[in-house]
Design a protein around this motif. Sequence first.
Motif, PDB file in Angstrom:
ATOM      1  N   HIS A 121      23.707  -5.322 -21.152  1.00  0.00           N
ATOM      2  CA  HIS A 121      25.035  -5.472 -20.546  1.00  0.00           C
ATOM      3  C   HIS A 121      25.071  -4.851 -19.153  1.00  0.00           C
ATOM      4  O   HIS A 121      25.680  -5.401 -18.235  1.00  0.00           O
ATOM      5  CB  HIS A 121      26.113  -4.843 -21.434  1.00  0.00           C
ATOM      6  CG  HIS A 121      26.316  -5.547 -22.734  1.00  0.00           C
ATOM      7  ND1 HIS A 121      26.378  -6.922 -22.863  1.00  0.00           N
ATOM      8  CD2 HIS A 121      26.471  -5.051 -23.992  1.00  0.00           C
ATOM      9  CE1 HIS A 121      26.572  -7.246 -24.120  1.00  0.00           C
ATOM     10  NE2 HIS A 121      26.622  -6.127 -24.833  1.00  0.00           N
ATOM     11  N   MET A 122      24.410  -3.697 -18.993  1.00  0.00           N
ATOM     12  CA  MET A 122      24.349  -3.068 -17.664  1.00  0.00           C
ATOM     13  C   MET A 122      23.658  -4.005 -16.678  1.00  0.00           C
ATOM     14  O   MET A 122      24.156  -4.228 -15.572  1.00  0.00           O
ATOM     15  CB  MET A 122      23.576  -1.747 -17.726  1.00  0.00           C
ATOM     16  CG  MET A 122      24.322  -0.601 -18.296  1.00  0.00           C
ATOM     17  SD  MET A 122      23.248   0.857 -18.304  1.00  0.00           S
ATOM     18  CE  MET A 122      24.273   1.993 -19.196  1.00  0.00           C
ATOM     19  N   LEU A 123      22.509  -4.498 -17.082  1.00  0.00           N
ATOM     20  CA  LEU A 123      21.733  -5.365 -16.186  1.00  0.00           C
ATOM     21  C   LEU A 123      22.464  -6.667 -15.893  1.00  0.00           C
ATOM     22  O   LEU A 123      22.307  -7.241 -14.812  1.00  0.00           O
ATOM     23  CB  LEU A 123      20.350  -5.646 -16.790  1.00  0.00           C
ATOM     24  CG  LEU A 123      19.451  -4.414 -16.926  1.00  0.00           C
ATOM     25  CD1 LEU A 123      18.198  -4.754 -17.728  1.00  0.00           C
ATOM     26  CD2 LEU A 123      19.095  -3.844 -15.568  1.00  0.00           C
ATOM     27  N   GLY A 124      23.272  -7.125 -16.854  1.00  0.00           N
ATOM     28  CA  GLY A 124      24.029  -8.359 -16.665  1.00  0.00           C
ATOM     29  C   GLY A 124      25.385  -8.157 -16.011  1.00  0.00           C
ATOM     30  O   GLY A 124      26.120  -9.124 -15.814  1.00  0.00           O
ATOM     31  N   GLY A 125      25.729  -6.907 -15.701  1.00  0.00           N
ATOM     32  CA  GLY A 125      27.008  -6.634 -15.041  1.00  0.00           C
ATOM     33  C   GLY A 125      28.215  -6.786 -15.958  1.00  0.00           C
ATOM     34  O   GLY A 125      29.333  -6.953 -15.473  1.00  0.00           O
ATOM     35  N   ARG A 126      28.004  -6.741 -17.261  1.00  0.00           N
ATOM     36  CA  ARG A 126      29.104  -6.880 -18.225  1.00  0.00           C
ATOM     37  C   ARG A 126      29.598  -5.480 -18.601  1.00  0.00           C
ATOM     38  O   ARG A 126      29.203  -4.909 -19.607  1.00  0.00           O
ATOM     39  CB  ARG A 126      28.619  -7.659 -19.448  1.00  0.00           C
ATOM     40  CG  ARG A 126      28.217  -9.101 -19.114  1.00  0.00           C
ATOM     41  CD  ARG A 126      27.715  -9.868 -20.328  1.00  0.00           C
ATOM     42  NE  ARG A 126      26.534  -9.263 -20.941  1.00  0.00           N
ATOM     43  CZ  ARG A 126      25.272  -9.474 -20.546  1.00  0.00           C
ATOM     44  NH1 ARG A 126      25.026 -10.284 -19.525  1.00  0.00           N
ATOM     45  NH2 ARG A 126      24.264  -8.889 -21.177  1.00  0.00           N
ATOM     46  N   LEU A 127      30.466  -4.937 -17.755  1.00  0.00           N
ATOM     47  CA  LEU A 127      30.882  -3.542 -17.877  1.00  0.00           C
ATOM     48  C   LEU A 127      31.678  -3.257 -19.143  1.00  0.00           C
ATOM     49  O   LEU A 127      31.491  -2.212 -19.778  1.00  0.00           O
ATOM     50  CB  LEU A 127      31.661  -3.117 -16.640  1.00  0.00           C
ATOM     51  CG  LEU A 127      30.899  -3.209 -15.312  1.00  0.00           C
ATOM     52  CD1 LEU A 127      31.773  -2.742 -14.167  1.00  0.00           C
ATOM     53  CD2 LEU A 127      29.611  -2.423 -15.379  1.00  0.00           C
TER      54      LEU A 127
END
Length: 131
Positions: A46-52
Amino acid sequence: MFDADSGFDVYQHTQTDARAAQASPRELVLMLMDGLLDEIARAEGHMLGGRLEEKGRSIAKAIDIIGGLDSALDLKQGGALAENLHQLYDYCGRQLFSASVNNEPAHLAPVIRVLEDLRVGWLGLGSEAEA
């Protein structure tokens, strides 16, 4: 709790509940460790995908699992081992919080190493008991 479209999620949850009901304390710890490591991997994705928002939920779930492991410790009767585990769990929780606040996946790596080492130790306890 579950997506209406996700029968698999309901099945998986039911299977986990059934396994937990029949598990020894050691097996329960291993199940929690596995779930914890899976959740940390999800948080990293999620971090790497920008899904905060999803990252926040995954980190919160991971911290909750660590809290559960920590609360099961008997610090009075467990002696130095329980105290050392308590300190490791505290470190992992703080590191996960830092990773989340700073949105820094690299902060997850030390937590993963600690948890994997602990998991290996728990697995070793099983083979020693069987010997």
